[in-house]
Design an enzyme around this catalytic site. Structure first.
Site, PDB file in Angstrom:
ATOM      1  N   ALA A  20       0.803  -1.219   0.000  1.00 25.53           N
ATOM      2  CA  ALA A  20       0.000   0.000   0.000  1.00 25.53           C
ATOM      3  C   ALA A  20       0.834   1.267   0.000  1.00 25.53           C
ATOM      4  O   ALA A  20       0.308   2.348  -0.253  1.00 25.53           O
ATOM      5  CB  ALA A  20      -0.939  -0.002   1.203  1.00 25.53           C
ATOM      6  N   ASP A 246      -0.337 -10.504  -1.065  1.00 28.14           N
ATOM      7  CA  ASP A 246       1.031 -10.426  -0.538  1.00 28.14           C
ATOM      8  C   ASP A 246       1.217 -11.224   0.747  1.00 28.14           C
ATOM      9  O   ASP A 246       2.284 -11.815   0.974  1.00 28.14           O
ATOM     10  CB  ASP A 246       1.478  -8.976  -0.358  1.00 28.14           C
ATOM     11  CG  ASP A 246       0.494  -8.114   0.414  1.00 28.14           C
ATOM     12  OD1 ASP A 246      -0.480  -8.648   0.978  1.00 28.14           O
ATOM     13  OD2 ASP A 246       0.702  -6.880   0.445  1.00 28.14           O
TER      14      ASP A 246
END
Length: 334
Positions: A20, A246
């Site tokens: 992010a 992830d």
């Protein structure tokens, strides 16, 4: 320059890990019986304000992805394969001509405010959890889609394909559309037992099943990159699906082969839990708000979300590039 003049090493593989706040491209190879990793490119991931929402700049991600793959060649590598992972829950919609419909709205955007009440009127949260085993979080894809229904129903009408962020990047590399299992499991639309889209939920929430490609699992090959991509980066790797969420890929790196083993994966979020062979969708798990995220080879990461590095990342963003120098001597004296 001398290294670039040498023949590129081909017994290697590229991993693209995008979180992010940042992304990186890493080349891995085996040498002297050890796995060697070399980072060749790192870049910022950022949210931009568009049409009243916080959105991901997917064009930037695509540009940095190509730049990173090109830098593999500059560093003396021509990887056989490329695998991409990102965070979960977020998505794009494509029309029949494969153009983006709307923006890639980020999961921390406020558009899902009030969607719990809307969803609970359609299906009891306990029943939803029993079917999908996903923690109750306002950013889950199902709530994002409910918000989109209310704000921009025309976008769903115009859409032809739903892809999650790593799926979209893979599509830009190969022209192939595939939704990988571990990321799909973060949507709230995937049945925890079957690993397929839950058509009962989709029908109840009026989410068009036609948009969703059948789920594909990690290890599948999407084939070689497009000719224009190969020309841009200087070689022609195949794109292979890792665990595209992830955390799913991070769990694979933990040196624990047999349960019970508790894992902690830290990034924007910290995620603490175990990996199971079957989901736990009990009332107790629902009440504790544990999640069953898909793992490699149809396993389940039974875990809790904990505050991670988001606060530090937010401070960095709010400072907008201003650098503060900390006096380490003063800290030691204090």
């Amino acid at each position: 320059m001398a290294q670039q003049a040498q023949e590129a090493r081909t017994d290697c593989y590229a991993a693209v890990d995008i979180g992010a706040s940042s992304g990186r491209v890493v080349v891995g190879y085996v040498e002297d019986g050890l796995i060697r990793l070399q980072e060749v490119h790192r870049f910022d991931n950022r949210q931009v304000r568009r049409h009243g929402h916080d959105c991901w700049d997917v064009d930037l991600l695509h540009t940095e992805l190509l730049r990173g793959l090109a830098r593999c060649k500059e560093a003396g590598f021509a990887p056989k394969t490329v695998g991409i992972d990102t965070w979960g829950v977020d998505f794009v919609l494509l029309d029949a001509d494969d153009n983006l419909v709307g923006d890639a709205v980020a999961y921390r955007d406020a558009r899902t405010n009030g969607m719990y009440e809307v969803a609970d009127a359609i299906m009891a949260p306990e029943e939803l959890y029993r079917r999908v085993g996903l923690q109750r979080q306002p950013f889950n894809t199902i709530y994002q889609l409910l918000a989109l229904q209310r704000e921009h129903p025309e976008q769903l009408e115009a859409a032809d394909t739903f892809l999650m962020i790593p799926d979209y990047l893979n599509f830009l590399l190969t022209g192939q559309k595939a939704v990988e299992y571990t990321n799909a499991s973060t949507t709230g639309l995937l049945n925890a037992e079957t690993g397929a889209w839950d058509e009962t939920i989709m029908a109840a929430f009026d989410i068009p099943r036609r948009l969703f490609p059948n789920v594909t699992h990690a290890g599948a090959s999407l084939g070689p990159v497009l000719p224009e991509v190969a020309e841009a980066i200087g070689y022609e790797p195949r794109v292979v699906l890792p665990a595209t969420h992830d955390t799913g890929s991070a769990y694979l790196a933990v040196p624990a082969c047999e349960p019970p083993a508790v894992f902690l994966s830290s990034g924007t979020w910290s995620l603490l839990g175990v990996e199971n062979r079957s989901p736990i969708c009990s009332e107790a798990a629902f009440r504790a708000n544990f999640t069953n995220e898909g793992g490699y080879h149809f396993r389940y990461r039974f875990l809790k979300n904990i505050m991670g590095l988001w606060m530090i990342q937010s401070i960095r963003r709010e400072l907008n590039g201003i650098t503060y120098v900390v006096d380490e001597k003063a800290i030691r004296k204090g």
